[in-house]
Design a protein around this motif. Sequence first.
Motif, PDB file in Angstrom:
ATOM      1  N   GLY A   1       1.104  -1.346   0.175  1.00 61.77           N
ATOM      2  CA  GLY A   1       0.002   0.061   0.168  1.00 61.77           C
ATOM      3  C   GLY A   1       0.854   1.098   0.050  1.00 61.77           C
ATOM      4  N   LEU A   2       1.876   1.345   0.800  1.00 70.46           N
ATOM      5  CA  LEU A   2       2.944   2.385   0.753  1.00 70.46           C
ATOM      6  C   LEU A   2       3.626   2.372  -0.610  1.00 70.46           C
ATOM      7  CD1 LEU A   2       4.005   4.401   2.707  1.00 70.46           C
ATOM      8  CD2 LEU A   2       5.954   2.875   3.176  1.00 70.46           C
ATOM      9  N   VAL A   3       4.068   1.579  -1.285  1.00 70.72           N
ATOM     10  CA  VAL A   3       4.750   1.781  -2.633  1.00 70.72           C
ATOM     11  C   VAL A   3       3.733   2.386  -3.642  1.00 70.72           C
ATOM     12  CG1 VAL A   3       5.735   0.451  -4.149  1.00 70.72           C
ATOM     13  CG2 VAL A   3       6.356  -0.221  -2.205  1.00 70.72           C
ATOM     14  N   LEU A   4       2.452   1.784  -3.485  1.00 75.42           N
ATOM     15  CA  LEU A   4       1.429   2.186  -4.407  1.00 75.42           C
ATOM     16  C   LEU A   4       1.143   3.527  -4.044  1.00 75.42           C
ATOM     17  CD1 LEU A   4      -1.238  -0.811  -4.569  1.00 75.42           C
ATOM     18  CD2 LEU A   4      -0.006   0.448  -6.572  1.00 75.42           C
ATOM     19  N   ALA A   5       0.874   4.092  -2.808  1.00 77.03           N
ATOM     20  CA  ALA A   5       0.534   5.523  -2.528  1.00 77.03           C
ATOM     21  C   ALA A   5       1.731   6.576  -2.644  1.00 77.03           C
ATOM     22  CB  ALA A   5       0.033   5.533  -0.899  1.00 77.03           C
ATOM     23  N   VAL A   6       2.872   5.976  -2.418  1.00 78.14           N
ATOM     24  CA  VAL A   6       4.042   7.011  -2.748  1.00 78.14           C
ATOM     25  C   VAL A   6       4.724   7.126  -3.795  1.00 78.14           C
ATOM     26  CG1 VAL A   6       6.404   7.541  -1.705  1.00 78.14           C
ATOM     27  CG2 VAL A   6       4.545   6.541  -0.097  1.00 78.14           C
ATOM     28  N   SER A   7       4.540   5.857  -4.606  1.00 80.50           N
ATOM     29  CA  SER A   7       5.338   5.853  -5.856  1.00 80.50           C
ATOM     30  C   SER A   7       4.450   5.525  -7.094  1.00 80.50           C
ATOM     31  CB  SER A   7       6.689   4.723  -5.910  1.00 80.50           C
ATOM     32  OG  SER A   7       7.088   4.734  -6.974  1.00 80.50           O
ATOM     33  N   ARG A   8       3.678   4.424  -7.201  1.00 84.37           N
ATOM     34  CA  ARG A   8       3.253   3.868  -8.404  1.00 84.37           C
ATOM     35  C   ARG A   8       1.959   4.787  -8.662  1.00 84.37           C
ATOM     36  NH1 ARG A   8       4.376  -1.692  -8.891  1.00 84.37           N
ATOM     37  NH2 ARG A   8       6.597  -1.850  -8.350  1.00 84.37           N
TER      38      ARG A   8
ATOM     39  N   TRP B   1      16.441  18.579 -17.163  1.00 83.16           N
ATOM     40  CA  TRP B   1      14.976  19.191 -17.834  1.00 83.16           C
ATOM     41  C   TRP B   1      14.946  18.580 -19.385  1.00 83.16           C
ATOM     42  CZ3 TRP B   1      17.161  24.171 -15.649  1.00 83.16           C
ATOM     43  CH2 TRP B   1      17.025  24.352 -14.280  1.00 83.16           C
ATOM     44  N   GLN B   2      16.062  18.160 -19.949  1.00 80.00           N
ATOM     45  CA  GLN B   2      16.023  17.849 -21.477  1.00 80.00           C
ATOM     46  C   GLN B   2      15.459  16.632 -21.550  1.00 80.00           C
ATOM     47  OE1 GLN B   2      19.965  18.695 -22.914  1.00 80.00           O
ATOM     48  NE2 GLN B   2      19.105  20.556 -23.955  1.00 80.00           N
ATOM     49  N   THR B   3      15.345  15.462 -20.430  1.00 84.16           N
ATOM     50  CA  THR B   3      15.149  14.052 -20.767  1.00 84.16           C
ATOM     51  C   THR B   3      13.895  13.984 -19.752  1.00 84.16           C
ATOM     52  OG1 THR B   3      17.435  13.765 -21.025  1.00 84.16           O
ATOM     53  CG2 THR B   3      15.948  11.918 -20.539  1.00 84.16           C
ATOM     54  N   GLY B   4      12.624  13.751 -20.521  1.00 84.51           N
ATOM     55  CA  GLY B   4      11.585  13.436 -19.729  1.00 84.51           C
ATOM     56  C   GLY B   4      11.525  12.129 -19.215  1.00 84.51           C
ATOM     57  N   GLU B   5      11.401  11.935 -17.885  1.00 87.17           N
ATOM     58  CA  GLU B   5      11.394  10.527 -17.366  1.00 87.17           C
ATOM     59  C   GLU B   5      10.770  10.839 -16.139  1.00 87.17           C
ATOM     60  OE1 GLU B   5      13.287   9.107 -14.828  1.00 87.17           O
ATOM     61  OE2 GLU B   5      14.424  10.862 -14.388  1.00 87.17           O
ATOM     62  N   PHE B   6      10.418   9.493 -15.666  1.00 91.36           N
ATOM     63  CA  PHE B   6       9.270   9.607 -14.513  1.00 91.36           C
ATOM     64  C   PHE B   6       9.702   8.654 -13.195  1.00 91.36           C
ATOM     65  CE2 PHE B   6       6.888  10.196 -18.359  1.00 91.36           C
ATOM     66  CZ  PHE B   6       6.131  11.298 -17.756  1.00 91.36           C
ATOM     67  N   SER B   7      11.166   8.247 -13.296  1.00 90.90           N
ATOM     68  CA  SER B   7      11.593   7.343 -12.248  1.00 90.90           C
ATOM     69  C   SER B   7      11.543   8.160 -10.766  1.00 90.90           C
ATOM     70  CB  SER B   7      12.814   6.895 -12.773  1.00 90.90           C
ATOM     71  OG  SER B   7      13.701   7.851 -12.711  1.00 90.90           O
ATOM     72  N   GLY B   8      11.821   9.560 -11.051  1.00 92.95           N
ATOM     73  CA  GLY B   8      11.876  10.284  -9.642  1.00 92.95           C
ATOM     74  C   GLY B   8      10.464  10.763  -9.005  1.00 92.95           C
ATOM     75  N   VAL B   9       9.444  10.395  -9.831  1.00 88.22           N
ATOM     76  CA  VAL B   9       8.032  10.923  -9.532  1.00 88.22           C
ATOM     77  C   VAL B   9       7.800  10.452  -8.198  1.00 88.22           C
ATOM     78  CG1 VAL B   9       5.621  11.283  -9.963  1.00 88.22           C
ATOM     79  CG2 VAL B   9       7.355  11.592 -11.740  1.00 88.22           C
ATOM     80  N   LEU B  10       7.467  11.279  -7.232  1.00 87.08           N
ATOM     81  CA  LEU B  10       7.049  10.601  -5.841  1.00 87.08           C
ATOM     82  C   LEU B  10       5.695  11.370  -5.663  1.00 87.08           C
ATOM     83  CD1 LEU B  10      10.360   9.633  -3.841  1.00 87.08           C
ATOM     84  CD2 LEU B  10       8.861   8.058  -5.012  1.00 87.08           C
TER      85      LEU B  10
END
Length: 310
Positions: free
Chosen positions: A29-36, A157-166
């Motif tokens: 649940g924490l992984v889903l809420a914070v990251s996924r 800023w030139q490379t769009g990626e989502f790994s750091g989205v939290l």
Amino acid sequence: MALAGLALLAGASLCIGATNLWNTDLDSGLVLAVSRIPRTCAAILAGAGLALAGVVVQQAVRNRLVEPGLTGTPEAAMIGLLGVTLIAPGAALLVKMSVAAISALLGTAGFFLLSRHVPPRDPMLLPLVGLIYGGILGAVALWLAWITDLVQFIGIWQTGEFSGVLQGRYELLWLIAVMAGALYLLADRITLLGLGEDYARSLGLNYHQTVLLGLGIVAICVAVVVVTVGSMPFVGLVVPNIVSRIWGDNLRQNLWLVALLGAGFVLGSDLIGRIVRWPYEIPAATIFAVIGAAIFLWLLNAPRKTVAHG
């Protein structure tokens, strides 16, 4: 069908990642809420925002081969971000986004002014002008970053990626939903921009006000994406063209399709980037650059099909 496809992609996005949600030693649940969940929402919002921004730009300059990435908008946003980082490095994220949006608006307005002096006979000429214009702004941003030892920020800023989205680091992207609502209200007026200034004025449209409102929507959408996940090419180019070819040019009717298709492409690219080198990742912008280039070449050569609206 588009909504069902996006729902399937969103479900897959919640399940796929370097961490196994079915690990009994993990708080799923924490992984889903914070990251996924934040990552999935960020990809959906970013894709929708860039696709909608592409529609506005193409209508404003009356050229189907132009998108926000070819108007200097991301590069102008980066210059604004560099400026606020140098002047007020501790500024709140909302302040940085606001400065980036203002800078992006100025950059987009500069391209729009240039477009008024480009002969419309050759549709390839304006994208080339935009490519050069964006390259000049990008060179300015890189020079500023170089002399201030901030080159690493430009790379991010030139490379769009989502790994750091939290959770707590993507919420500005919800502004895109607000911009989508505003664009729906302005849809008929934005459509009139595609007829040209003289025709639009003859139909009673306040041309310059509508252009300013449209470019403001573009600037905000692009700025929040650049600030949050980085720049992503081709989304604003291929998605509006696909929708136009298949479903016609009724902007108000097709707006939700543009948003859903843009969201699906970006979310799908992010999923592919997670899978092909699992557990490592390839940025979504890199994946979509390849896919988008292929789609664009197909669009240039495929016969146009339109749908009659009764």
